[in-house]
Design a protein around this motif. Structure first.
Motif, PDB file in Angstrom:
ATOM      1  N   LEU A  42      11.494   2.528   2.306  1.00 36.15           N
ATOM      2  CA  LEU A  42      11.530   1.202   1.682  1.00 36.15           C
ATOM      3  C   LEU A  42      11.695   0.111   2.741  1.00 36.15           C
ATOM      4  O   LEU A  42      11.042  -0.942   2.667  1.00 36.15           O
ATOM      5  N   GLY A  43      12.526   0.350   3.735  1.00 33.68           N
ATOM      6  CA  GLY A  43      12.686  -0.626   4.816  1.00 33.68           C
ATOM      7  C   GLY A  43      11.387  -0.842   5.566  1.00 33.68           C
ATOM      8  O   GLY A  43      11.027  -1.972   5.910  1.00 33.68           O
ATOM      9  N   LEU A  44      10.678   0.258   5.827  1.00 33.14           N
ATOM     10  CA  LEU A  44       9.384   0.148   6.516  1.00 33.14           C
ATOM     11  C   LEU A  44       8.384  -0.640   5.673  1.00 33.14           C
ATOM     12  O   LEU A  44       7.695  -1.536   6.179  1.00 33.14           O
ATOM     13  N   CYS A  45       8.321  -0.313   4.384  1.00 30.99           N
ATOM     14  CA  CYS A  45       7.381  -1.017   3.506  1.00 30.99           C
ATOM     15  C   CYS A  45       7.750  -2.500   3.392  1.00 30.99           C
ATOM     16  O   CYS A  45       6.872  -3.358   3.321  1.00 30.99           O
ATOM     17  N   GLU A  54       8.575  -2.141  -2.907  1.00 31.57           N
ATOM     18  CA  GLU A  54       8.986  -1.062  -3.805  1.00 31.57           C
ATOM     19  C   GLU A  54       7.779  -0.366  -4.418  1.00 31.57           C
ATOM     20  O   GLU A  54       7.768   0.865  -4.568  1.00 31.57           O
ATOM     21  N   ASP A  55       6.756  -1.144  -4.775  1.00 27.57           N
ATOM     22  CA  ASP A  55       5.541  -0.542  -5.338  1.00 27.57           C
ATOM     23  C   ASP A  55       4.895   0.403  -4.324  1.00 27.57           C
ATOM     24  O   ASP A  55       4.502   1.527  -4.653  1.00 27.57           O
ATOM     25  N   VAL A  56       4.782  -0.065  -3.085  1.00 25.25           N
ATOM     26  CA  VAL A  56       4.130   0.756  -2.061  1.00 25.25           C
ATOM     27  C   VAL A  56       4.998   1.973  -1.738  1.00 25.25           C
ATOM     28  O   VAL A  56       4.488   3.093  -1.587  1.00 25.25           O
ATOM     29  N   ALA A  57       6.310   1.785  -1.656  1.00 24.77           N
ATOM     30  CA  ALA A  57       7.202   2.903  -1.320  1.00 24.77           C
ATOM     31  C   ALA A  57       7.142   4.003  -2.381  1.00 24.77           C
ATOM     32  O   ALA A  57       7.143   5.194  -2.055  1.00 24.77           O
ATOM     33  N   GLN A  58       7.088   3.599  -3.648  1.00 26.36           N
ATOM     34  CA  GLN A  58       7.026   4.654  -4.672  1.00 26.36           C
ATOM     35  C   GLN A  58       5.685   5.393  -4.614  1.00 26.36           C
ATOM     36  O   GLN A  58       5.611   6.597  -4.850  1.00 26.36           O
ATOM     37  N   GLN A  59       4.623   4.669  -4.221  1.00 24.55           N
ATOM     38  CA  GLN A  59       3.337   5.350  -4.018  1.00 24.55           C
ATOM     39  C   GLN A  59       3.430   6.349  -2.865  1.00 24.55           C
ATOM     40  O   GLN A  59       2.790   7.406  -2.897  1.00 24.55           O
ATOM     41  N   VAL A  60       4.205   5.998  -1.850  1.00 26.29           N
ATOM     42  CA  VAL A  60       4.372   6.913  -0.708  1.00 26.29           C
ATOM     43  C   VAL A  60       4.978   8.233  -1.184  1.00 26.29           C
ATOM     44  O   VAL A  60       4.498   9.325  -0.834  1.00 26.29           O
ATOM     45  N   PHE A  61       6.007   8.166  -2.023  1.00 21.98           N
ATOM     46  CA  PHE A  61       6.661   9.405  -2.473  1.00 21.98           C
ATOM     47  C   PHE A  61       5.786  10.184  -3.455  1.00 21.98           C
ATOM     48  O   PHE A  61       5.763  11.427  -3.420  1.00 21.98           O
ATOM     49  N   GLY A  79      10.174  12.802   8.450  1.00 21.50           N
ATOM     50  CA  GLY A  79      10.186  11.357   8.612  1.00 21.50           C
ATOM     51  C   GLY A  79       8.860  10.848   9.161  1.00 21.50           C
ATOM     52  O   GLY A  79       8.336   9.818   8.712  1.00 21.50           O
ATOM     53  N   ALA A  80       8.313  11.568  10.143  1.00 21.56           N
ATOM     54  CA  ALA A  80       7.040  11.162  10.734  1.00 21.56           C
ATOM     55  C   ALA A  80       5.910  11.290   9.707  1.00 21.56           C
ATOM     56  O   ALA A  80       5.010  10.450   9.646  1.00 21.56           O
ATOM     57  N   TRP A  81       5.978  12.340   8.911  1.00 26.18           N
ATOM     58  CA  TRP A  81       4.936  12.557   7.890  1.00 26.18           C
ATOM     59  C   TRP A  81       4.994  11.450   6.829  1.00 26.18           C
ATOM     60  O   TRP A  81       3.960  10.913   6.417  1.00 26.18           O
ATOM     61  N   LEU A  82       6.183  11.088   6.382  1.00 26.53           N
ATOM     62  CA  LEU A  82       6.310  10.001   5.406  1.00 26.53           C
ATOM     63  C   LEU A  82       5.876   8.666   6.013  1.00 26.53           C
ATOM     64  O   LEU A  82       5.252   7.841   5.337  1.00 26.53           O
ATOM     65  N   ALA A  83       6.177   8.465   7.285  1.00 29.74           N
ATOM     66  CA  ALA A  83       5.742   7.242   7.957  1.00 29.74           C
ATOM     67  C   ALA A  83       4.217   7.180   8.017  1.00 29.74           C
ATOM     68  O   ALA A  83       3.613   6.114   7.899  1.00 29.74           O
ATOM     69  N   ARG A  84       3.609   8.350   8.199  1.00 30.32           N
ATOM     70  CA  ARG A  84       2.140   8.414   8.228  1.00 30.32           C
ATOM     71  C   ARG A  84       1.566   7.978   6.879  1.00 30.32           C
ATOM     72  O   ARG A  84       0.618   7.183   6.811  1.00 30.32           O
ATOM     73  N   ILE A  85       2.158   8.505   5.807  1.00 34.92           N
ATOM     74  CA  ILE A  85       1.668   8.129   4.473  1.00 34.92           C
ATOM     75  C   ILE A  85       1.894   6.636   4.235  1.00 34.92           C
ATOM     76  O   ILE A  85       1.022   5.927   3.739  1.00 34.92           O
ATOM     77  N   ALA A  86       3.068   6.151   4.643  1.00 32.88           N
ATOM     78  CA  ALA A  86       3.374   4.725   4.468  1.00 32.88           C
ATOM     79  C   ALA A  86       2.418   3.860   5.276  1.00 32.88           C
ATOM     80  O   ALA A  86       1.996   2.786   4.824  1.00 32.88           O
ATOM     81  N   PHE A  88      -0.722   4.384   5.945  1.00 31.96           N
ATOM     82  CA  PHE A  88      -2.023   4.242   5.282  1.00 31.96           C
ATOM     83  C   PHE A  88      -1.900   3.517   3.945  1.00 31.96           C
ATOM     84  O   PHE A  88      -2.789   2.758   3.555  1.00 31.96           O
ATOM     85  N   LYS A  89      -0.801   3.744   3.240  1.00 32.44           N
ATOM     86  CA  LYS A  89      -0.586   3.025   1.974  1.00 32.44           C
ATOM     87  C   LYS A  89      -0.458   1.521   2.227  1.00 32.44           C
ATOM     88  O   LYS A  89      -0.984   0.700   1.466  1.00 32.44           O
ATOM     89  N   ALA A  90       0.258   1.160   3.294  1.00 33.54           N
ATOM     90  CA  ALA A  90       0.438  -0.264   3.608  1.00 33.54           C
ATOM     91  C   ALA A  90      -0.887  -0.906   3.995  1.00 33.54           C
ATOM     92  O   ALA A  90      -1.204  -2.022   3.569  1.00 33.54           O
ATOM     93  N   ILE A  91      -1.655  -0.197   4.806  1.00 37.07           N
ATOM     94  CA  ILE A  91      -2.962  -0.741   5.215  1.00 37.07           C
ATOM     95  C   ILE A  91      -3.858  -0.916   3.988  1.00 37.07           C
ATOM     96  O   ILE A  91      -4.507  -1.955   3.815  1.00 37.07           O
ATOM     97  N   ASP A  92      -3.881   0.102   3.097  1.00 39.15           N
ATOM     98  CA  ASP A  92      -4.675  -0.015   1.861  1.00 39.15           C
ATOM     99  C   ASP A  92      -4.213  -1.211   1.047  1.00 39.15           C
ATOM    100  O   ASP A  92      -5.034  -1.970   0.523  1.00 39.15           O
ATOM    101  N   HIS A  93      -2.895  -1.363   0.938  1.00 41.44           N
ATOM    102  CA  HIS A  93      -2.342  -2.459   0.144  1.00 41.44           C
ATOM    103  C   HIS A  93      -2.735  -3.809   0.742  1.00 41.44           C
ATOM    104  O   HIS A  93      -3.146  -4.732   0.025  1.00 41.44           O
ATOM    105  N   LEU A  94      -2.632  -3.937   2.041  1.00 40.88           N
ATOM    106  CA  LEU A  94      -2.953  -5.213   2.692  1.00 40.88           C
ATOM    107  C   LEU A  94      -4.452  -5.527   2.571  1.00 40.88           C
ATOM    108  O   LEU A  94      -4.834  -6.677   2.366  1.00 40.88           O
TER     109      LEU A  94
END
Lengths: 187, 196
Positions: A42-45, A54-61, A79-86, A88-94
């Motif tokens: 959530l902090g990263l997102c 919060e929307d992006v973080a829940q998509q990550v999980f 942690g690295a794997w979740l950061a990887r998903i985050a 790509f989710k953040a880039i898609d969102h942006l």
């Protein structure tokens, strides 16, 4: 009889109990993953997408649970794997945000050029977290070398360790960090 | 800088580290976030993609699962002729692994009794050492059993079910005090018992 053994074996990588449960799809593993990593995700997102974190973080999980069979402990930490998903989710969102008609043009330009910044933010977080998870001696050596800018001999002097030990700790530490950095990126 | 000259292959990691620690602020999620995830699962978001696991991963999982309890581990081995029973004690030197130069010790096997003495070890707060027997073949780890924790010396009774012609490598690891029974992956010394 005294037998000298000089052979060296590589470090042994074992999945943690949570990693095993996640890969096996055990009930409750997602909740435990969420409890352990949601503050980081959530902090990263928040840093990457602001109010919609919060929307992006829940998509990550949700994506982590869906793709849990792809997680490989040998290629980096959870942690690295979740950061990887985050990442790509953040880039898609942006990218999606930049296509919305209601977004002002100035924000569009900022969003389109934010890609490298997303990578920089994720990379820095992944290495900071990986550093925190190193055995203490390796962590101290890497922190002194890169956060305080000390040379190998200076680190050896500061910690009272042989120079060879400092070099070994540095190499092993950087290997672990590199593994997580690669694990946080695409295939 | 000397570090980069010595380790040019880590140039990118070094460049990122040199920017300093991340300024991402960890944030406790509201309860609504987990509720939204549960709702997403109920909508079909939890269907797993089917991916074949490699044989290597399965092997590692099998090993890690075996480590979940020492009692379970000790019945995994196949009872075979006990190579060392009745023979004179065998002593091997425990050699330091990279990063732990200055550590050392010896292990003496007398029948099924293993005595381990370590030298140069310096446990840090939040860490402890643990003794293992490894089954290594062709440089590849096949399996391992935990014998117990150690400060500077320790004595261990090896179960009759552990085949000492296979589990012939004495390993001492440094373990974080985190309740995880698996091998940390960080070994400080090892020595190989002579095969029969």
């Amino acid at each position: 009889m005294l037998t000298m053994v000089a052979e060296r074996y590589p470090p042994i990588v074992h999945p943690s109990p949570l990693e095993q449960r996640l890969i096996a799809g055990e009930q409750g593993a997602l909740r435990d993953l969420f409890d352990a990593y949601s503050p980081m995700v959530l902090g990263l997102c928040r840093k990457l997408v602001g109010a919609e974190a919060e929307d992006v973080a829940q998509q990550v999980f949700l994506d982590a649970w869906k793709s849990r069979g792809r997680f490989d402990p040998e290629r980096g930490s959870l942690g690295a794997w979740l950061a990887r998903i985050a990442r790509f989710k953040a880039i898609d969102h942006l990218r999606a945000s930049s296509r919305r008609p209601s977004v002002p043009s100035a924000d569009v330009g900022e969003s389109l050029s934010v890609g490298p910044d997303v990578d920089a933010v994720v990379d820095q977080l992944v290495l900071t977290r990986a550093l925190e998870e190193l055995p203490l001696a390796r962590r101290e050596v890497v922190e002194l070398g890169f956060y305080e800018g000390l040379t190998h001999p200076e680190i050896a002097d500061r910690l009272g360790l042989p120079l060879g030990t400092v070099k070994s700790h540095m190499r092993r530490g950087l290997e672990a960090l590199q593994r997580d950095l690669e694990g946080s990126r695409g295939d | 800088m000397a570090i980069e000259h010595d380790l040019p292959e880590f140039g990118e990691v070094a460049a990122i580290l040199r920017r300093g620690p991340s300024d991402v602020v960890y944030e406790t999620p509201p309860d609504s976030m987990w509720a939204a995830i549960e709702a997403g699962l109920a909508d079909g978001g939890g269907g797993a993609e089917v991916v074949d696991l490699t044989a290597r991963r399965r092997a590692r999982l099998r090993i890690a699962t075996a480590l979940a309890g020492v009692a379970a581990v000790l019945v995994v081995g196949v009872p075979l002729a006990l190579s060392f029973q009745g023979s004179s004690p065998e002593t091997v030197e425990l050699a330091a692994l990279p990063g732990y130069e200055g550590f050392g010790g010896k292990a003496e096997l007398d029948g099924r009794d293993l005595a381990v003495d370590l030298t140069g070890v310096e446990p840090k707060p939040g860490e402890f050492y643990e003794v293992w027997l490894l089954d290594i073949e062709g440089g590849e780890l096949r399996d391992l059993v935990a014998l117990g924790t150690i400060d500077a010396s320790g004595n261990y009774k090896i179960s009759q079910s552990v085949d000492l012609s296979r589990y012939n490598t004495v390993d001492v690891s440094v373990e974080p005090d985190d309740g995880n029974p698996a091998h940390s992956g960080v070994s400080v010394v090892r020595g190989e018992l002579p095969l029969a």
